[in-house]
Scaffold this active site. Structure first.
Site, short mmCIF file in Angstrom:
data_model
loop_
_atom_site.label_atom_id
_atom_site.label_comp_id
_atom_site.label_asym_id
_atom_site.label_seq_id
_atom_site.Cartn_x
_atom_site.Cartn_y
_atom_site.Cartn_z
N ARG A 27 0.82 -1.22 0.00
CA ARG A 27 0.00 0.00 0.00
C ARG A 27 0.86 1.27 0.00
O ARG A 27 0.33 2.38 -0.01
CB ARG A 27 -0.88 0.02 1.25
CG ARG A 27 -2.03 -0.92 1.13
CD ARG A 27 -2.84 -0.91 2.39
NE ARG A 27 -4.14 -1.44 2.11
CZ ARG A 27 -5.22 -0.71 1.89
NH1 ARG A 27 -5.15 0.59 1.93
NH2 ARG A 27 -6.36 -1.28 1.64
N ASN A 99 -4.05 7.82 7.02
CA ASN A 99 -4.15 7.42 5.61
C ASN A 99 -5.24 8.29 5.00
O ASN A 99 -6.34 8.34 5.52
CB ASN A 99 -4.52 5.93 5.57
CG ASN A 99 -4.82 5.43 4.17
OD1 ASN A 99 -4.53 6.11 3.19
ND2 ASN A 99 -5.40 4.25 4.09
N GLU A 483 -4.55 -3.28 -21.60
CA GLU A 483 -4.16 -3.89 -20.33
C GLU A 483 -2.71 -4.39 -20.39
O GLU A 483 -1.94 -4.21 -19.44
CB GLU A 483 -5.14 -5.02 -20.00
CG GLU A 483 -4.82 -5.83 -18.77
CD GLU A 483 -4.66 -5.02 -17.48
OE1 GLU A 483 -5.01 -3.84 -17.45
OE2 GLU A 483 -4.13 -5.60 -16.51
N LYS A 487 0.39 -3.14 -18.01
CA LYS A 487 1.19 -4.07 -17.19
C LYS A 487 2.66 -3.82 -17.43
O LYS A 487 3.45 -3.72 -16.50
CB LYS A 487 0.82 -5.49 -17.58
CG LYS A 487 0.36 -6.49 -16.63
CD LYS A 487 -0.55 -6.27 -15.49
CE LYS A 487 -1.12 -4.95 -15.21
NZ LYS A 487 -2.38 -4.91 -14.51
N GLU A 490 3.90 -0.30 -16.01
CA GLU A 490 3.91 -0.06 -14.56
C GLU A 490 4.98 -0.86 -13.83
O GLU A 490 5.47 -0.41 -12.80
CB GLU A 490 2.54 -0.29 -13.94
CG GLU A 490 2.09 -1.71 -13.86
CD GLU A 490 0.74 -1.85 -13.19
OE1 GLU A 490 0.49 -1.20 -12.18
OE2 GLU A 490 -0.08 -2.63 -13.70
N HIS A 506 -3.67 6.67 -38.36
CA HIS A 506 -4.10 8.03 -38.01
C HIS A 506 -3.09 8.72 -37.10
O HIS A 506 -3.42 9.72 -36.47
CB HIS A 506 -5.49 7.97 -37.35
CG HIS A 506 -6.51 7.37 -38.26
ND1 HIS A 506 -7.05 8.06 -39.32
CD2 HIS A 506 -7.05 6.13 -38.29
CE1 HIS A 506 -7.90 7.26 -39.96
NE2 HIS A 506 -7.92 6.09 -39.36
N LYS A 603 -0.75 -0.12 -4.03
CA LYS A 603 -2.01 -0.80 -4.31
C LYS A 603 -3.11 -0.09 -3.54
O LYS A 603 -2.87 0.47 -2.50
CB LYS A 603 -1.89 -2.25 -3.82
CG LYS A 603 -2.96 -3.14 -4.35
CD LYS A 603 -2.37 -4.34 -5.01
CE LYS A 603 -3.41 -5.20 -5.65
NZ LYS A 603 -3.15 -5.40 -7.06
C1 F6R Z 1 -2.79 -1.87 -12.52
C2 F6R Z 1 -3.52 -1.67 -11.29
C3 F6R Z 1 -4.35 -0.45 -11.15
C4 F6R Z 1 -5.70 -0.80 -10.52
C5 F6R Z 1 -6.50 0.48 -10.23
C6 F6R Z 1 -7.87 0.18 -9.68
O1 F6R Z 1 -2.12 -3.08 -12.51
O2 F6R Z 1 -3.45 -2.45 -10.39
O3 F6R Z 1 -4.52 0.19 -12.36
O4 F6R Z 1 -6.40 -1.64 -11.38
O5 F6R Z 1 -5.79 1.24 -9.31
O6 F6R Z 1 -7.79 -0.52 -8.49
P1 F6R Z 1 -9.04 -1.26 -7.88
O7 F6R Z 1 -9.40 -2.36 -8.80
O8 F6R Z 1 -8.58 -1.74 -6.55
O9 F6R Z 1 -10.14 -0.26 -7.78
#
Ligand code: F6R
Length: 608
Positions: A27, A99, A483, A487, A490, A506, A603
């Site tokens: 986090r 937080n 997607e 991946k 990031e 384009h 996260k």
């Molecule tokens: C990418 C990733 C982020 C989450 C986004 C939404 O790998 O993990 O783009 O998908 O922050 O997070 P949630 O699904 O927890 O709302």
């Protein structure tokens, strides 16, 4: 974002605080800190910049038997990552971990002139404000916390302790999650139930606007208006093995490889091949309500947004008279968008705590629109606030990059679409191919992962020096390309972007040169030949093309072809996405980067 822990009981607080922080490190990992209080109230405040391992070194030199404490792992919002900006923050006799974001901190700070601020953080301002009401501790700490919170604008999950009363912790939340773990002779707190696993199975999820005073054997919860709250104790379902690496080097690889099982959990009890139907209990919509749906609004961020977009492409293939709009939550929350009648909104979130997604949910609900959650984290705020929902049940996702949640979010939404189509009387002949493939997907995923893993590893290692990548797809492969690019960028910091094949001419085609490689998704089907022509256009400009396809006969002279040998066709793009997930993983490992905790990210994005 940011992780919070707290402990009060009979055991050594430092042990839980550090193990809890490690579980929550995904986090935020800009800094970490703990404070514990001795029986006489003497505090030991330890803070360190960077990862929790740095804090552990300090704890090793300052071992304390204290039985109460709070801790924090930070994802920086206000003020750079540094020790002085690390939590807990001290103000007078109190210590605070926070937080969220205090939006009016500058205004509050201007009223706290006498206070000697040490940091640049909004959180220290909140600590000073609480202290201004608490002073020499004549009144309970909870009163001071409530008075301060009534002046605050923004979001918070906080835990506060006082040197003057080393037996209690005061916690409160508005917009940032807080869970209280109920133990025997001990009470624990965490911003995510995963920190509590192995300590207790019983948890109380605090709601917005609630303040709790906890001791080792009591929990008193009130609203900010002093109304008593009778809390519901819920069971934590997660077990220890779900939050450990289980023999893998990284959580990311573990989470990619466990998709056969995680998707099986998503499908459990929901797919009925014997009568060719799917059934979802959670949304709680009657047949009549499902029949009435004319519009689906799908809301999410990042990977969840991509999942929504892909699910939308599928649902419109088999559901008549329905329009689907998939939106990015951070944009949608400030748009003046009209929501048509008979809309149902799907709120997609792995963590169930994403601030922008939650804000959209609240706004959409206020407009009287029915909201359905597609959520993973059980008991999370979004899961609790939606009108109905379908949990994806993929278990904890710990690596910052989302993988297994994506696959299951897509399928959960497609299943929801199928229930609408069933209610609208769409013929089984149209729906059954989707239902059958959904049932076959876990096995197809298993075979694909095993089949391509080594090949993708080798390929990713070959391309690790490139700094730019273009991901290309059309139709259902387009959201998958988006997607895949997300991946790669990031975790490996490669500048990867996705385009719809048809858009290439384009503009983006101008990029193709030796600094770039291209990943092209070519699923069999109506648009296959058109995509092949697009690949040829890239090859004609000397592009470095990698193709992912399930078409046996593909034979263009590209640099590499990853073939997906599966009978699953409608959902082949989901199998191709596995290749992109593995590619991102192995490219990152080859570059020697931290694959589970990419720089600047965290996260569960609980701040706007
Ligand atoms: C990418 C990733 C982020 C989450 C986004 C939404 O790998 O993990 O783009 O998908 O922050 O997070 P949630 O699904 O927890 O709302």
């Amino acid at each position: 974002m940011c992780g919070i822990v707290g402990y009060v009981g009979e055991k050594k607080a430092q042990d839980y605080l550090i193990s809890g922080l490690k579980r929550l490190e995904y986090r935020g990992y800009d800094s970490a800190g703990i404070v514990t209080l001795a029986e006489n109230g003497e505090p030991t405040l330890l803070r360190a910049k960077g990862k929790i391992i740095n804090l552990e070194e300090k704890i090793a030199e300052n071992n304390r038997d204290d039985k109460i404490g709070i801790g924090h792992t930070r994802w920086a919002t206000h003020g750079e990552p540094s020790e002085v900006n690390a939590h807990p923050h001290r103000a007078g006799k109190i210590f605070l971990v926070h937080n969220g974001i205090i939006e009016n901190y500058k205004e509050i700070k201007s009223h706290l002139e006498g206070f000697d601020f040490q940091s640049e953080t909004d959180s220290e301002v909140l600590a000073a404000l609480i202290n201004s009401f608490y002073g020499d501790g004549k009144y309970p700490l909870a009163n001071a916390v409530v008075q301060a919170l009534k002046l605050v604008k923004g979001t918070y999950g906080i835990a506060v302790v006082s040197e003057l009363n080393p037996e209690e912790i005061v916690v409160a939340r508005a917009g940032s999650p807080l869970v209280i773990g109920v133990g025997n002779g001990e009470t624990l707190i965490a911003s995510d139930a995963s920190a509590l696993v192995g300590h207790t199975k019983r948890a109380i999820y605090l709601n917005d606007g609630e303040v709790a005073t906890i001791t080792k054997d009591s929990i008193t919860i009130k609203t900010l208006n002093a109304e008593p709250v009778s809390a519901k104790v819920e069971e934590i379902e997660t077990n220890l093995s779900a939050i450990q690496k289980g023999g893998y080097d990284h959580f990311l690889l573990k989470e990619i490889m466990e998709q056969p099982e995680s998707l099986t959990e998503t499908l459990r009890g929901r797919v009925h091949l014997e009568n060719k139907t799917v059934r979802l209990g959670g949304p709680g919509l009657s047949e009549a309500e499902l029949r009435k749906i004319k519009h689906l609004l799908i809301v999410g961020c990042g990977t969840a947004y991509h999942a929504g977009m892909l699910a939308g492409y599928y649902i419109e293939q088999f559901t008549p008279e329905i329009t689907i709009e998939t939106v990015i939550a951070s944009e949608y929350r400030y748009r003046q968008a009209y929501i048509p009648e008979d809309t149902v909104a799907l709120i997609v979130s792995q963590s169930g705590e994403t601030a922008d997604t939650l804000a959209c949910l609240r706004e959409i609900k206020q407009q009287g629109v029915k909201t359905i959650g597609i959520v993973n984290a059980i008991g999370s705020t979004i899961a609790r606030e939606v009108d109905g929902g379908t949990y994806v049940h993929v278990g904890p996702e710990i690596s910052v990059a989302s993988t297994k949640a994506f696959t299951s979010q897509v399928i959960a939404m497609v299943m929801f679409g199928l229930t609408i189509a069933q209610a609208k009387g769409v013929k089984s002949a149209i729906l059954y191919p989707y239902i059958k493939e959904i049932a076959e997907l876990p096995e197809a995923i298993r075979e694909t992962l095993q089949g391509v893993k080594d090949e993708v590893k080798e390929t990713a290692e070959k391309y690790k020096e490139y700094e730019h990548a273009i991901y290309l797809g059309r139709d259902t492969a387009y959201p998958v390309a988006m997607e895949g690019a997300l991946k790669l960028k990031e975790v490996s910091y490669v500048d990867a972007n996705a385009y719809a094949f048809g858009e290439l001419k384009h503009g983006p085609l101008a990029l193709v040169d030796d600094r770039f490689f291209e990943i092209a998704y070519l699923p069999k089907g109506m648009l296959f030949e058109k995509a092949v022509s697009n690949v040829q256009e890239v090859l004609a400009r000397n592009g470095h093309v990698i193709v992912i396809t399930n078409e046996e006969k593909f034979d263009l002279p590209v640099e590499h072809v990853v073939k997906i040998g599966s009978d699953v066709e409608l959902f082949a793009p989901l199998l191709m996405n596995l290749v992109a997930q593995l590619f991102a993983y192995y490219a990152t490992v080859a570059k020697g980067l931290n694959v589970d905790q990419p720089r600047n990210l965290a996260k569960s994005v609980t701040v706007e």
